[in-house]
Design a protein around this motif. Structure first.
Motif, short mmCIF file in Angstrom:
data_model
loop_
_atom_site.label_atom_id
_atom_site.label_comp_id
_atom_site.label_asym_id
_atom_site.label_seq_id
_atom_site.Cartn_x
_atom_site.Cartn_y
_atom_site.Cartn_z
N GLY A 106 0.77 -1.12 0.04
CA GLY A 106 0.05 -0.02 -0.06
C GLY A 106 0.66 1.27 -0.03
O GLY A 106 0.56 2.19 -0.63
N GLY A 107 1.98 1.22 0.91
CA GLY A 107 2.80 2.35 0.71
C GLY A 107 3.59 2.79 -0.31
O GLY A 107 3.48 3.65 -1.08
N TYR A 110 1.14 4.25 -3.13
CA TYR A 110 0.76 5.58 -2.69
C TYR A 110 1.85 6.57 -3.09
O TYR A 110 1.64 7.41 -3.76
CB TYR A 110 0.46 5.77 -1.18
CG TYR A 110 0.26 7.05 -0.86
CD1 TYR A 110 -1.01 8.05 -1.03
CD2 TYR A 110 1.15 7.92 -0.08
CE1 TYR A 110 -1.01 9.12 -0.80
CE2 TYR A 110 1.17 9.04 0.25
CZ TYR A 110 -0.06 9.75 0.13
OH TYR A 110 -0.36 11.01 0.32
N PHE A 111 3.22 5.99 -2.54
CA PHE A 111 4.21 7.15 -3.07
C PHE A 111 4.77 6.89 -4.14
O PHE A 111 5.46 7.78 -4.72
CB PHE A 111 5.41 6.58 -1.94
CG PHE A 111 5.27 7.03 -0.43
CD1 PHE A 111 5.04 8.31 0.01
CD2 PHE A 111 5.11 6.04 0.60
CE1 PHE A 111 4.87 8.85 1.18
CE2 PHE A 111 4.60 6.29 1.69
CZ PHE A 111 4.59 7.78 2.22
N VAL A 114 0.30 7.22 -6.49
CA VAL A 114 -0.64 8.31 -6.33
C VAL A 114 -0.05 9.88 -6.26
O VAL A 114 -0.44 10.60 -6.86
CB VAL A 114 -1.33 7.89 -5.09
CG1 VAL A 114 -2.18 9.30 -4.73
CG2 VAL A 114 -2.07 6.78 -5.10
N LEU A 115 1.26 9.60 -5.71
CA LEU A 115 1.94 10.97 -5.66
C LEU A 115 2.87 11.34 -6.72
O LEU A 115 3.27 10.37 -7.44
CB LEU A 115 2.77 10.92 -4.28
CG LEU A 115 2.38 11.07 -2.93
CD1 LEU A 115 3.58 10.97 -2.06
CD2 LEU A 115 1.62 12.36 -2.61
N GLN A 121 6.76 14.45 -3.08
CA GLN A 121 6.89 12.68 -2.89
C GLN A 121 7.91 12.49 -2.02
O GLN A 121 7.97 11.69 -1.09
CB GLN A 121 7.12 12.09 -4.14
CG GLN A 121 7.40 10.36 -4.23
CD GLN A 121 8.11 9.97 -5.31
OE1 GLN A 121 8.88 10.55 -6.16
NE2 GLN A 121 7.73 8.68 -6.05
N GLN A 124 6.90 13.95 1.51
CA GLN A 124 6.05 13.09 2.31
C GLN A 124 6.63 11.73 2.71
O GLN A 124 6.31 11.03 4.06
CB GLN A 124 4.80 12.77 1.58
CG GLN A 124 3.92 14.10 1.37
CD GLN A 124 2.50 13.52 0.79
OE1 GLN A 124 1.90 12.51 1.19
NE2 GLN A 124 2.08 14.32 -0.07
N THR A 128 7.00 10.23 6.78
CA THR A 128 6.53 8.91 7.16
C THR A 128 7.67 7.99 7.75
O THR A 128 7.49 7.67 8.91
CB THR A 128 6.04 8.41 5.97
OG1 THR A 128 4.91 9.10 5.39
CG2 THR A 128 5.42 6.79 6.54
#
Length: 219
Positions: A106-107, A110-111, A114-115, A121, A124, A128
């Motif tokens: 999932g990470g 996202y990175f 999505v980003l 990028q 974030q 994290t």
């Protein structure tokens, strides 16, 4: 530049040495054919931490971060596999490992998907990883409070405390030299908690002289 190179090597040597402390647990499990009295979550969370910083190092093209966390992730994966082989609670361990795998996937989505690529990028991801590292450094505080309550440092290892202090300090200075606060800030709690451990050893060690101890440090 020479000082930065020195810090880079210090980070590599001290951090790999810290990750290698798990070899003691690995040897114990192989000798006893059992995972009793060995904690599983530190292996899993440290592996997640390594993978996060590895990705950050790749995006930042930082060879020190990439090398250290590649070695760390490989070692933690070895510890996890060994634990899975010798534990009697395979269902719990498997579910926790699958959950961690889902977090990694999932990470990554996202990175990476999505980003948009670029500073947002990297920022974030750095934030994290920093928050995760800080939480790992602060997690043993409950144990430290218990030591204060009981007046016993039997659960602490002085050599690992020294190693944690050297590792945290080297990464803090490395991040400062690079002006990368995502590296510098999360390692500061490691220095603080190490100093607290030194104080506890000074305050209570005389009560427990001659008692060997070992405790995996969660970083």
């Amino acid at each position: 530049m020479e000082f930065l190179q020195f810090l880079s090597w210090a980070c590599i040597v001290f951090t790999v040495g810290m990750f290698s402390t798990g070899l003691t647990d690995l040897k114990r499990m192989r000798a006893s054919k059992s995972a009793d009295n060995v904690q599983f979550l530190p292996f899993l969370t440290t592996c997640l931490n390594n993978l996060g910083w590895l990705y950050y190092g790749i995006l930042k093209t930082d060879g020190t971060l990439v090398l250290v966390n590649t070695i760390g992730a490989c070692l933690q994966s070895l510890y996890i596999l060994c634990y899975c082989q010798y534990t009697n609670d395979k269902r719990r361990v498997t579910s926790q490992t699958l959950l961690a795998g889902g977090v990694v996937c999932g990470g990554w989505l996202y990175f990476s998907v999505v980003l948009p690529q670029g500073e947002s990028q990297l920022a974030q991801l750095g934030l994290t990883c920093s928050l995760f590292t800080i939480s790992m450094y602060l997690s043993p505080l409950a144990d430290l409070m218990e030591i204060v309550r009981t007046g016993s440092v039997e659960r602490l290892s002085f050599s690992l405390t020294v190693a944690t202090f050297l590792t945290s300090t080297s990464w803090t200075l490395y991040g400062l030299q690079l002006q990368d606060y995502y590296i510098m800030v999360p390692n500061t709690p490691g220095i603080v908690t190490s100093l607290i451990r030194f104080f506890l050893f000074w305050r209570f060690a005389s009560v427990n002289q001659g008692v060997p101890s070992y405790k995996l440090i969660e970083i």
